[in-house]
Design an enzyme around this catalytic site. Structure first.
Site, PDB file in Angstrom:
ATOM      1  N   ARG A  46      14.070  22.747   1.027  1.00  0.00           N
ATOM      2  CA  ARG A  46      12.915  22.206   0.810  1.00  0.00           C
ATOM      3  C   ARG A  46      12.977  21.135  -0.128  1.00  0.00           C
ATOM      4  O   ARG A  46      12.360  20.219  -0.040  1.00  0.00           O
ATOM      5  CB  ARG A  46      11.868  23.161   0.583  1.00  0.00           C
ATOM      6  CG  ARG A  46      10.393  22.555   0.282  1.00  0.00           C
ATOM      7  CD  ARG A  46       9.288  23.512  -0.380  1.00  0.00           C
ATOM      8  NE  ARG A  46       9.530  25.209  -0.565  1.00  0.00           N
ATOM      9  CZ  ARG A  46       9.930  25.436  -1.695  1.00  0.00           C
ATOM     10  NH1 ARG A  46      10.327  24.925  -2.694  1.00  0.00           N
ATOM     11  NH2 ARG A  46      10.178  26.933  -1.529  1.00  0.00           N
ATOM     12  N   TYR A  98      -6.635   2.952   6.884  1.00  0.00           N
ATOM     13  CA  TYR A  98      -6.279   4.010   7.847  1.00  0.00           C
ATOM     14  C   TYR A  98      -7.173   5.069   7.812  1.00  0.00           C
ATOM     15  O   TYR A  98      -7.636   5.428   6.719  1.00  0.00           O
ATOM     16  CB  TYR A  98      -4.873   4.277   7.591  1.00  0.00           C
ATOM     17  CG  TYR A  98      -4.392   5.395   8.667  1.00  0.00           C
ATOM     18  CD1 TYR A  98      -4.347   5.154   9.888  1.00  0.00           C
ATOM     19  CD2 TYR A  98      -4.447   6.759   8.018  1.00  0.00           C
ATOM     20  CE1 TYR A  98      -3.931   6.208  10.893  1.00  0.00           C
ATOM     21  CE2 TYR A  98      -3.889   7.725   8.923  1.00  0.00           C
ATOM     22  CZ  TYR A  98      -3.601   7.331  10.169  1.00  0.00           C
ATOM     23  OH  TYR A  98      -3.284   8.405  11.147  1.00  0.00           O
ATOM     24  N   ASP A 170       0.295   0.877   0.808  1.00  0.00           N
ATOM     25  CA  ASP A 170       0.708   1.453   2.242  1.00  0.00           C
ATOM     26  C   ASP A 170       1.301   0.143   2.954  1.00  0.00           C
ATOM     27  O   ASP A 170       0.428  -0.642   3.314  1.00  0.00           O
ATOM     28  CB  ASP A 170      -0.293   1.756   2.929  1.00  0.00           C
ATOM     29  CG  ASP A 170      -0.383   2.524   4.200  1.00  0.00           C
ATOM     30  OD1 ASP A 170       0.814   2.191   4.654  1.00  0.00           O
ATOM     31  OD2 ASP A 170      -1.147   3.451   4.675  1.00  0.00           O
ATOM     32  N   LYS A 195       5.875   4.940  12.261  1.00  0.00           N
ATOM     33  CA  LYS A 195       5.506   3.851  13.083  1.00  0.00           C
ATOM     34  C   LYS A 195       6.907   2.973  13.091  1.00  0.00           C
ATOM     35  O   LYS A 195       7.807   3.377  13.748  1.00  0.00           O
ATOM     36  CB  LYS A 195       4.423   3.147  12.204  1.00  0.00           C
ATOM     37  CG  LYS A 195       3.309   4.254  11.579  1.00  0.00           C
ATOM     38  CD  LYS A 195       2.418   4.723  13.030  1.00  0.00           C
ATOM     39  CE  LYS A 195       1.677   5.742  12.506  1.00  0.00           C
ATOM     40  NZ  LYS A 195       0.510   5.725  11.656  1.00  0.00           N
TER      41      LYS A 195
HETATM   42  C1  LIG Z   1      -0.156   6.212  10.617  1.00  0.00           C
HETATM   43  C2  LIG Z   1      -0.505   5.923   9.434  1.00  0.00           C
HETATM   44  C3  LIG Z   1      -0.509   6.661   8.321  1.00  0.00           C
HETATM   45  C4  LIG Z   1      -0.442   8.257   8.371  1.00  0.00           C
HETATM   46  O1  LIG Z   1       0.935   8.461   8.706  1.00  0.00           O
HETATM   47  P1  LIG Z   1       1.270   9.891   9.542  1.00  0.00           P
HETATM   48  O2  LIG Z   1       2.452   9.683   9.501  1.00  0.00           O
HETATM   49  O3  LIG Z   1       0.378   9.743  10.774  1.00  0.00           O
HETATM   50  O4  LIG Z   1       0.847  10.941   8.798  1.00  0.00           O
HETATM   51  C5  LIG Z   1      -1.055   5.902   7.128  1.00  0.00           C
HETATM   52  N1  LIG Z   1      -1.061   4.781   7.043  1.00  0.00           N
HETATM   53  C6  LIG Z   1      -0.862   3.934   8.037  1.00  0.00           C
HETATM   54  C7  LIG Z   1      -1.356   2.317   7.987  1.00  0.00           C
HETATM   55  C8  LIG Z   1      -0.790   4.493   9.191  1.00  0.00           C
HETATM   56  O5  LIG Z   1      -0.581   3.747  10.328  1.00  0.00           O
END
Ligand SMILES: *Cc1c(COP(=O)(O)O)cnc(C)c1O
Length: 379
Positions: A46, A98, A170, A195
Site C-alpha cells: 500500500r 472537470y 490539474d 488520459k
Molecule cells: C478524468 C479527469 C479527472 C479525474 O481522473 P480519473 O482518473 O478519471 O479519476 C480529473 N481532471 C480532469 C481534467 C480529467 O479529465
C-alpha cells in the site's frame, strides 16, 4: 535530460536481481524482513512497491518536480490534496472544472466544512476579492474542460505565492509534454494518468507531482494512511504508456489543429473551442505557457436541439462515443449528459456547457479518416 529521453528512461534502471531491462511487475503485497525492521526499503505494497516507485520517479521528472505520488485514480489524487485541509479552510477554484472535481468539492468536502468559491479565472486579478486569512488553496485547470479556457498559471502563482496559498494545477488536458506548471510557480501538479500519460484507455490512475519536501511528507502520509494507491500491473501499464508520450502528443497536436480548422469552416458548426486560434480570448497566454495546443476540441452545433445533437453524436464511425480522453483512439463526448452530468444546469450553462456542445478527444489515427468521419457525421 531532454523530454524524449526522460519518458523512456527516467526512474528506471535494469532490475537489480535479474538485469531485466523493463521494470518487472512486482505483484506482491508484502516483503521479507530479515529481522523485524531489517528490510530492503519495502514493507507493504500500500505504501511502497518497486514498480510503482519506478513510475513515480518517471512522473516526477516529467513535471520537473522532486517528488511524485501515484494514486489509483485522478479523483483519488484530488481527494488526497483535499485532505490537507481543515473545516473552515477556503478554496478558490475555477468555475469551469472537470465534473468529477466539482462533484467531489460540492458534495463531499463541502459537508466537511470546507468553503469553495467557484470563479472565473480568466484574469488572475479575479481571485483577489476572494482571498482572506482562511484561504488555503487555489485549484485550477488549464485548458479547462470542456470549453478550453486558458488560465494564466504564473499570474495566479504570483498572487498565491505572495499570500502563502497553495496552488494546485490539474494538468491533465495539456500533459507534461505541453506545459509544466511547477516551472510557472504551482505547488502541486495533478494528473489523471488515465488520459494522456497512460494514453491507451486501458488503465485508471492519478498522480501528484511537487517540489516541497514537507508537503510531500504530508501527502505521502495521506496516501499511505488512506490507501488509494495503484497496484503494480496498473503502474506498469502507465510506465509503458509514457514511453511514447512525446510521439503521441505530437500526433495529437497535428491532428487537433486540422480538426479545429475543419470544424471552424463547417457550416453546421457554430463555435469551436480550441486555444490555438488567434481569436481565442487567451491565445497570448496559451502561446506563452504551452508548447503547442493539444488534441482537445469542443464545438457547438448551429440551431441544433438536444435530439439533433444526439443524432450527430451517434453517427460517428471512427470517433467512438465515450467518456474520457487522451487515448490513441479518437473519442466524441456529449458533456451535458456524460462527463458534466453532475453539474447543475445553471452552473454549466453559465460557462458554455450547453445542450448542443460536443467535445472531441482527437486521437492519432490517419487525419483523412478523421476528417471524413466528421464530414459524414455533420452532413
Ligand atoms: C478524468 C479527469 C479527472 C479525474 O481522473 P480519473 O482518473 O478519471 O479519476 C480529473 N481532471 C480532469 C481534467 C480529467 O479529465
Amino acid at each position: 535530460m531532454k523530454f524524449a529521453t526522460k519518458v523512456i528512461h527516467a526512474g528506471q534502471e535494469p532490475d537489480p536481481t535479474t538485469g531485466a531491462v523493463m521494470t518487472p511487475i512486482y505483484q506482491t503485497s508484502t516483503y521479507w524482513q530479515k529481522s523485524p525492521g531489517e528490510h530492503k526499503g519495502f514493507e507493504y505494497s500500500r505504501g511502497t512497491n518497486p514498480t510503482r516507485q519506478a513510475l513515480e520517479g518517471c512522473l516526477a521528472t516529467l513535471e520537473n518536480a522532486n517528488f511524485a505520488l501515484a494514486f489509483s485514480s485522478g479523483m483519488a489524487a484530488t481527494d488526497a490534496v483535499m485532505k490537507l485541509l481543515k473545516p473552515g479552510d477556503e478554496i478558490i477554484a475555477s468555475n469551469d472544472l472537470y465534473g468529477g472535481s466539482y462533484r467531489m468539492f460540492t458534495r463531499i468536502f463541502a459537508n466537511y466544512g470546507i468553503i469553495f468559491h467557484f470563479i472565473d479565472l480568466s484574469s488572475p486579478d479575479n481571485i483577489i476579492p476572494y482571498i482572506n486569512a482562511k484561504t488555503r488553496l487555489i485549484w485550477l485547470e488549464t485548458p479547462t474542460n470542456p470549453t478550453m479556457q486558458i488560465v494564466d498559471i504564473s499570474g495566479i502563482a504570483r498572487i498565491a505565492n505572495a499570500k502563502n496559498i497553495l496552488l494546485t494545477v490539474d494538468n491533465t488536458f495539456a500533459s507534461p509534454f505541453l506545459q509544466n506548471p511547477i516551472d510557472m510557480g504551482a505547488d502541486i501538479v495533478l494528473h489523471s494518468a488515465t488520459k494522456y500519460l497512460g494514453g491507451h484507455s486501458d488503465v485508471v490512475m492519478g498522480a501528484l507531482m511537487l517540489n516541497d519536501k514537507d508537503l510531500y511528507e504530508k501527502l505521502w502520509f495521506i496516501y499511505n494512511a488512506c490507501g488509494a494507491t495503484p497496484g503494480p500491473m496498473d503502474s506498469f501499464l502507465v510506465l509503458r504508456g509514457i514511453k511514447t508520450l512525446h510521439l503521441r502528443m505530437k500526433a495529437h497536436c497535428e491532428n487537433g489543429r486540422r480538426v479545429a480548422e475543419f470544424l471552424k469552416s463547417n457550416p453546421k458548426v457554430a463555435k469551436v473551442y480550441w486555444p490555438g486560434f488567434e481569436d481565442h480570448p487567451n491565445y497570448k497566454i496559451a502561446k506563452r505557457q504551452m508548447r503547442d495546443f493539444g488534441g482537445m476540441i469542443s464545438f457547438t452545433l448551429k440551431d441544433a436541439a438536444l435530439t439533433e445533437t444526439f443524432a450527430i453524436a451517434s453517427k460517428f464511425k471512427v470517433f467512438t462515443l465515450a467518456e474520457s480522453l487522451g487515448g490513441v483512439e479518437s473519442l466524441v463526448n456529449h458533456p451535458v449528459t456524460m462527463t458534466h452530468a453532475s453539474i447543475p444546469k445553471e452552473a454549466r450553462e453559465a460557462v458554455g456547457v450547453v445542450d448542443n456542445l460536443l467535445r472531441l478527444s482527437v486521437g492519432v489515427e490517419d487525419i483523412e479518416d478523421l476528417l471524413e468521419d466528421l464530414e459524414q457525421a455533420l452532413r
